[in-house]
Design an enzyme around this catalytic site. Sequence first.
Site, mmCIF file in Angstrom:
data_model
loop_
_atom_site.group_PDB
_atom_site.id
_atom_site.type_symbol
_atom_site.label_atom_id
_atom_site.label_comp_id
_atom_site.label_asym_id
_atom_site.label_seq_id
_atom_site.Cartn_x
_atom_site.Cartn_y
_atom_site.Cartn_z
ATOM 1 N N HIS A 1 0.854 -1.197 0.000
ATOM 2 C CA HIS A 1 0.000 0.000 0.000
ATOM 3 C C HIS A 1 0.883 1.238 0.000
ATOM 4 C CE1 HIS A 1 -3.174 2.824 1.171
ATOM 5 N NE2 HIS A 1 -4.010 1.895 0.765
ATOM 6 N N ASP B 1 -7.988 -5.237 0.056
ATOM 7 C CA ASP B 1 -8.493 -6.123 -1.006
ATOM 8 C C ASP B 1 -8.103 -7.577 -0.823
ATOM 9 O OD1 ASP B 1 -7.754 -3.343 -3.016
ATOM 10 O OD2 ASP B 1 -9.758 -4.099 -2.602
HETATM 11 C C1 SDX Z 1 -6.322 0.048 -2.838
HETATM 12 O O1 SDX Z 1 -4.398 4.549 -1.870
HETATM 13 C C2 SDX Z 1 -5.402 3.960 -1.267
HETATM 14 O O2 SDX Z 1 -5.790 4.354 -0.207
HETATM 15 C C3 SDX Z 1 -5.997 2.758 -2.020
HETATM 16 C C4 SDX Z 1 -7.027 1.928 -1.240
HETATM 17 C C5 SDX Z 1 -8.311 2.680 -0.989
HETATM 18 O O3 SDX Z 1 -8.989 2.344 -0.012
HETATM 19 O O4 SDX Z 1 -8.653 3.577 -1.824
HETATM 20 O O5 SDX Z 1 -6.437 1.470 -0.037
HETATM 21 C C6 SDX Z 1 -7.453 0.687 -2.076
HETATM 22 O O6 SDX Z 1 -6.096 0.396 -3.974
HETATM 23 C C7 SDX Z 1 -5.437 -0.927 -2.117
HETATM 24 C C8 SDX Z 1 -4.243 -1.438 -2.998
HETATM 25 C C9 SDX Z 1 -4.773 -2.554 -3.928
HETATM 26 N N1 SDX Z 1 -3.722 -2.922 -4.924
HETATM 27 C C10 SDX Z 1 -3.063 -4.104 -4.823
HETATM 28 O O7 SDX Z 1 -3.222 -4.924 -3.926
HETATM 29 C C11 SDX Z 1 -2.102 -4.359 -5.992
HETATM 30 C C12 SDX Z 1 -0.782 -4.928 -5.459
HETATM 31 N N2 SDX Z 1 -0.046 -3.850 -4.751
HETATM 32 C C13 SDX Z 1 0.930 -3.092 -5.469
HETATM 33 O O8 SDX Z 1 0.771 -2.995 -6.822
HETATM 34 C C14 SDX Z 1 1.381 -1.832 -4.729
HETATM 35 O O9 SDX Z 1 1.670 -2.216 -3.451
HETATM 36 C C15 SDX Z 1 0.459 -0.616 -4.687
HETATM 37 C C16 SDX Z 1 -0.012 -0.224 -6.048
HETATM 38 C C17 SDX Z 1 -0.721 -0.877 -3.805
HETATM 39 C C18 SDX Z 1 1.262 0.531 -4.067
HETATM 40 O O10 SDX Z 1 2.219 0.915 -4.990
HETATM 41 P P1 SDX Z 1 3.373 1.975 -4.598
HETATM 42 O O11 SDX Z 1 3.029 2.719 -3.376
HETATM 43 O O12 SDX Z 1 3.713 2.732 -5.826
HETATM 44 O O13 SDX Z 1 4.575 1.053 -4.156
HETATM 45 P P2 SDX Z 1 5.688 0.501 -5.137
HETATM 46 O O14 SDX Z 1 5.071 -0.148 -6.338
HETATM 47 O O15 SDX Z 1 6.687 1.602 -5.345
HETATM 48 O O16 SDX Z 1 6.317 -0.655 -4.219
HETATM 49 C C19 SDX Z 1 7.469 -0.444 -3.409
HETATM 50 C C20 SDX Z 1 8.274 -1.741 -3.504
HETATM 51 C C21 SDX Z 1 8.687 -2.085 -4.947
HETATM 52 O O17 SDX Z 1 9.864 -2.867 -4.867
HETATM 53 P P3 SDX Z 1 11.320 -2.107 -5.054
HETATM 54 O O18 SDX Z 1 11.260 -1.352 -6.375
HETATM 55 O O19 SDX Z 1 11.457 -1.165 -3.848
HETATM 56 O O20 SDX Z 1 12.314 -3.228 -5.049
HETATM 57 O O21 SDX Z 1 7.473 -2.851 -3.065
HETATM 58 C C22 SDX Z 1 7.286 -3.748 -4.164
HETATM 59 C C23 SDX Z 1 7.570 -2.966 -5.421
HETATM 60 O O22 SDX Z 1 8.006 -3.852 -6.481
HETATM 61 N N3 SDX Z 1 5.865 -4.170 -4.116
HETATM 62 C C24 SDX Z 1 5.439 -5.395 -4.365
HETATM 63 C C25 SDX Z 1 4.049 -5.355 -4.160
HETATM 64 N N4 SDX Z 1 3.691 -4.115 -3.791
HETATM 65 C C26 SDX Z 1 4.820 -3.383 -3.769
HETATM 66 N N5 SDX Z 1 6.076 -6.530 -4.751
HETATM 67 C C27 SDX Z 1 5.302 -7.623 -4.925
HETATM 68 N N6 SDX Z 1 3.973 -7.675 -4.731
HETATM 69 C C28 SDX Z 1 3.310 -6.545 -4.360
HETATM 70 N N7 SDX Z 1 2.000 -6.581 -4.177
#
Ligand code: SDX
Length: 434
Positions: A312, A369
Amino acid sequence: MGVPEGSAGAATLRYEGTDIELPVERPTLGRSAVDISGIGAHGLAVYDPGYANTAAYQSAITFVDGEAGRLYYRGYPVEQLAMSASFLDVAYLLIYGELPGSQQSEEFVAQVRAPKAVPHVAIERLFDWFPESMHPMAMLATATEALTAYAEEDSAADPGAKVEAAGVRLLSALPIFTGYAMSVVRGLPRGRSNRSLDYAEDLLQLCFTIPGSDHLPDNATARALNTLLILHADHELNCSTATLRLVASSGASFYSGVSAAINALWGPLHGGANQAVIRMLQEIKDSGKPLSYFLERARDKMDPFRLMGFGHRVYKNYDARAKVIRQVALDLVEKLAPADPLLEIALRLEEVALADEYFISRRLYPNVDFYSGIIYRAIGFPDEMFTPLFVVGRSAGWVAHWLEMATEGSRIGRPTQLYVGPVERSVPKAATTA
Ligand code: SDX
């Protein structure tokens, strides 16, 4: 969690030998923010991809304490509201800032549950046109946009009254739209709203009752859905709410803003993740491969596989909502779908991920989720209906944010960019036809 120590004061930016004094805004809770609105005068902008560190608005609606994994609606901890309040009372709290007294609650429920709020005949003709192949999120966005044709409240002089009337119509319409969408998905006749039921019960019977049958939702399922609607009601300036506010800032119609927000929420990185989680769990189950194989893929930057429902932008701890939803899933699945293997896989996946260095070092936890789809599936919803249910809950927050902007005013949202394209050049003579 407390008010940041020290005075808000100012920040000094030294650039090319010049000290630039920037005021610092102190919130009631959360990070203080450097006010950079005057930085343009120094020929500077700030670069913040994904707006991770950008406070675009002041708001008093919701606060997310990402470090502690806590969520507050108008100061009330969400877990206290989720298990004790009705969704419409929480919607009233988000919109008006206070929990309603019994008379205010009755009046608000009567407005939202009034039959006149939704132009049934025209909306039904619209759903007759939707093909079964159309995703229910597209149906909701289209039907919501269609409400612009009936927005007589747009003639109201007072901007706040206009939004309140439109918000009541939206809260009234979305369970009906969701039930109609479910009837298209299932290829079954549409149900009718039963105004004698409460909001969550009516949403369930609109989705599951076959017209003419007297099936009514059971109490435990309706209570679980009420809790889920509350937990999804608002979440600060997430992607879809930020989209809504950007549309509001241009002076566009409320329903156009909500339709845009529905489309933003649909994305699998946002609200669409609840559907993606179930498909991921199903893929894990069907593959017969160990969870370690999928964790390896999630860690591999070259592999597009992500652990959906994990991570998140704000929570660097367990999502406040996921804790409650996890318990509801354990209770309800035990009752409705005890043999569902996906819950077992989800619980084991959470356990191994939370013990894995990659997830620990990045502070990746289950989000709202991760378990919600397990509950919707146990109730009997097909997975394409999961994100529309997120829309129904989030609609309360969208009304609150639109009202906050309408009453407090705002400039049109227009971010700048870091231009990295070509500098000025002339079209080659040969290329000109003149
Ligand atoms: C919702 O914003 C809100 O409040 C949203 C929400 C709401 O109520 O409105 O809470 C609802 O959208 C919840 C999130 C649902 N999405 C998912 O579950 C999809 C999977 N999660 C990711 O795609 C990600 O965690 C996000 C999109 C939720 C957040 O993305 P960010 O903040 O841009 O974080 P990032 O992609 O920069 O991640 C930081 C690191 C990265 O690795 P490095 O580059 O540092 O090595 O964490 C890794 C990412 O690759 N990472 C993951 C991951 N989530 C982050 N690696 C594997 N699996 C994951 N799910």
